[in-house]
Write a protein that holds these residues in place. Structure first.
Motif, mmCIF file in Angstrom:
data_model
loop_
_atom_site.group_PDB
_atom_site.id
_atom_site.type_symbol
_atom_site.label_atom_id
_atom_site.label_comp_id
_atom_site.label_asym_id
_atom_site.label_seq_id
_atom_site.Cartn_x
_atom_site.Cartn_y
_atom_site.Cartn_z
ATOM 1 N N ASP A 97 0.829 -1.204 0.000
ATOM 2 C CA ASP A 97 0.000 0.000 0.000
ATOM 3 C C ASP A 97 0.865 1.257 0.000
ATOM 4 O O ASP A 97 0.540 2.247 -0.665
ATOM 5 C CB ASP A 97 -0.930 -0.012 1.218
ATOM 6 C CG ASP A 97 -2.013 1.049 1.127
ATOM 7 O OD1 ASP A 97 -2.548 1.270 0.017
ATOM 8 O OD2 ASP A 97 -2.332 1.661 2.165
ATOM 9 N N ARG A 101 0.629 4.046 -2.983
ATOM 10 C CA ARG A 101 0.298 5.443 -2.732
ATOM 11 C C ARG A 101 1.334 6.394 -3.337
ATOM 12 O O ARG A 101 0.994 7.481 -3.794
ATOM 13 C CB ARG A 101 0.124 5.676 -1.231
ATOM 14 C CG ARG A 101 -1.161 5.048 -0.688
ATOM 15 C CD ARG A 101 -1.298 5.192 0.829
ATOM 16 N NE ARG A 101 -2.454 4.457 1.310
ATOM 17 C CZ ARG A 101 -3.696 4.934 1.340
ATOM 18 N NH1 ARG A 101 -3.954 6.167 0.914
ATOM 19 N NH2 ARG A 101 -4.695 4.190 1.794
ATOM 20 N N THR A 105 -2.034 5.594 -6.404
ATOM 21 C CA THR A 105 -3.170 4.689 -6.247
ATOM 22 C C THR A 105 -3.109 4.142 -4.834
ATOM 23 O O THR A 105 -2.423 4.674 -3.968
ATOM 24 C CB THR A 105 -3.147 3.570 -7.306
ATOM 25 O OG1 THR A 105 -4.332 2.771 -7.188
ATOM 26 C CG2 THR A 105 -1.919 2.704 -7.225
ATOM 27 N N ARG A 106 -3.851 3.108 -4.524
ATOM 28 C CA ARG A 106 -3.798 2.481 -3.204
ATOM 29 C C ARG A 106 -4.274 1.039 -3.316
ATOM 30 O O ARG A 106 -4.926 0.662 -4.290
ATOM 31 C CB ARG A 106 -4.671 3.239 -2.201
ATOM 32 C CG ARG A 106 -6.163 3.166 -2.470
ATOM 33 C CD ARG A 106 -6.961 3.943 -1.432
ATOM 34 N NE ARG A 106 -8.395 3.869 -1.672
ATOM 35 C CZ ARG A 106 -9.197 2.946 -1.169
ATOM 36 N NH1 ARG A 106 -8.702 1.976 -0.408
ATOM 37 N NH2 ARG A 106 -10.498 2.954 -1.420
ATOM 38 N N SER A 108 -6.802 -1.669 -2.540
ATOM 39 C CA SER A 108 -8.233 -1.627 -2.198
ATOM 40 C C SER A 108 -8.795 -3.001 -1.861
ATOM 41 O O SER A 108 -9.958 -3.102 -1.460
ATOM 42 C CB SER A 108 -9.034 -1.018 -3.350
ATOM 43 O OG SER A 108 -8.796 -1.698 -4.565
ATOM 44 N N ALA A 141 -6.655 2.929 7.951
ATOM 45 C CA ALA A 141 -6.548 3.687 6.701
ATOM 46 C C ALA A 141 -7.028 5.125 6.890
ATOM 47 O O ALA A 141 -7.883 5.393 7.744
ATOM 48 C CB ALA A 141 -7.361 3.008 5.610
ATOM 49 N N ASP A 145 -10.338 7.369 2.585
ATOM 50 C CA ASP A 145 -10.551 6.092 1.920
ATOM 51 C C ASP A 145 -11.885 5.520 2.399
ATOM 52 O O ASP A 145 -11.945 4.632 3.243
ATOM 53 C CB ASP A 145 -9.411 5.113 2.224
ATOM 54 C CG ASP A 145 -8.076 5.597 1.673
ATOM 55 O OD1 ASP A 145 -8.086 6.494 0.815
ATOM 56 O OD2 ASP A 145 -7.045 5.069 2.111
#
Length: 263
Positions: A97, A101, A105-106, A108, A141, A145
């Motif tokens: 993650d 980032r 993006t991340r 999910s 998180a 998010d």
């Protein structure tokens, strides 16, 4: 009603100078990328490259967590204490993650790999550890998010039951290129016929999965498989050709292909 399905693939599974599969080509065909986290495969440079390419193409990024088993590619069962397994899943998830980032993006969703996937499908204890780790990370998180974290697993598996128990969103998947037992489990890779290779046969199978919710098992019986995602393995021989044929066949049958994380 139009059928909707996600296509996912295991990517980022090279290591150093050793390459496996064509990540870039697969990212042009799938909608979700199960990215290795360094325990069964992958190194920081490979993972960053895959996350960057996924971000560019709008492909959802998932953490493919596994047993600590580089030599065995994560396909060997390892008897890990539950508390230690929780820590190891958090470690892998956090590492990927962070890289994702950096690339805009991340992560999910989470999908176990190999032996951990099979163990989590049948063992409530292993499934509970994976779900506990994922929920713990999801709870940490950032507040922006807002979408719920997803656990991706075999349809009808203990992992999906464990996900629901801890407040995660369970998403069921089916396999394009793996044979099923009559009980709905995957045939062991040690058995003949466990992995399918003919693109046309696999594509027709995927259309039936997406539109009818059924698949033919290895003994010829038809079994129900309610899945929101179909996995095409990135390390299978001819993976890109298979994924291309699957996507074309699904679209030709009027199936909408989109990431499950956005639905």
């Amino acid at each position: 009603m139009t059928a909707v399905i996600d296509l996912n693939s295991d990517l980022g599974e090279g290591f150093g100078r050793w390459t496996l599969g064509d990540d870039e080509a697969m990212l042009g065909l799938v909608t979700s990328a199960n990215v290795a986290c360094g325990f069964h495969a992958g190194d920081p440079s490979i993972l960053r490259r895959v996350c960057a390419q996924a971000a560019e193409r709008g492909v959802a990024v998932g953490a493919q967590v596994g047993y600590r088993d580089l030599a065995g590619f994560g396909r060997r069962h390892i008897d890990v204490d539950s508390a230690e397994l929780v820590d190891e899943v958090i470690y892998q998830l956090a590492a990927l993650d962070g890289i994702a980032r950096v690339e805009g993006t991340r992560v999910s969703y989470v999908k176990p790999h190999g032996a951990l996937y099979n163990d989590a499908a049948s063992s409530p204890v292993v499934a509970g550890a994976v779900a506990e780790a994922t929920a713990a990370y999801a709870g940490s998180a950032p507040s922006e998010d807002a979408s719920p974290f997803v656990l991706l697993g075999l349809a009808g598996s203990e992992l999906l039951t464990a996900a629901e128990a801890v407040g995660l969103r369970p998403v069921a998947e089916a396999f394009a290129d793996r044979a099923y037992t009559a009980e709905g489990l995957l045939v062991s890779r040690r058995e003949p016929g466990a992995v399918l290779h003919d693109p046309a046969t696999i594509a027709a199978r995927c259309v039936r999965l997406a539109t009818e919710g059924v698949v033919e098992s290895i003994d010829g019986t038809t079994i129900s498989v309610a899945a929101q995602s179909i996995c095409v393995h990135g390390d299978t021989d001819g993976a890109v050709a298979i994924a291309r044929e699957v996507r074309q066949a699904l679209e030709g049958a009027g199936v909408e292909i989109r990431p499950f994380t956005g639905s």
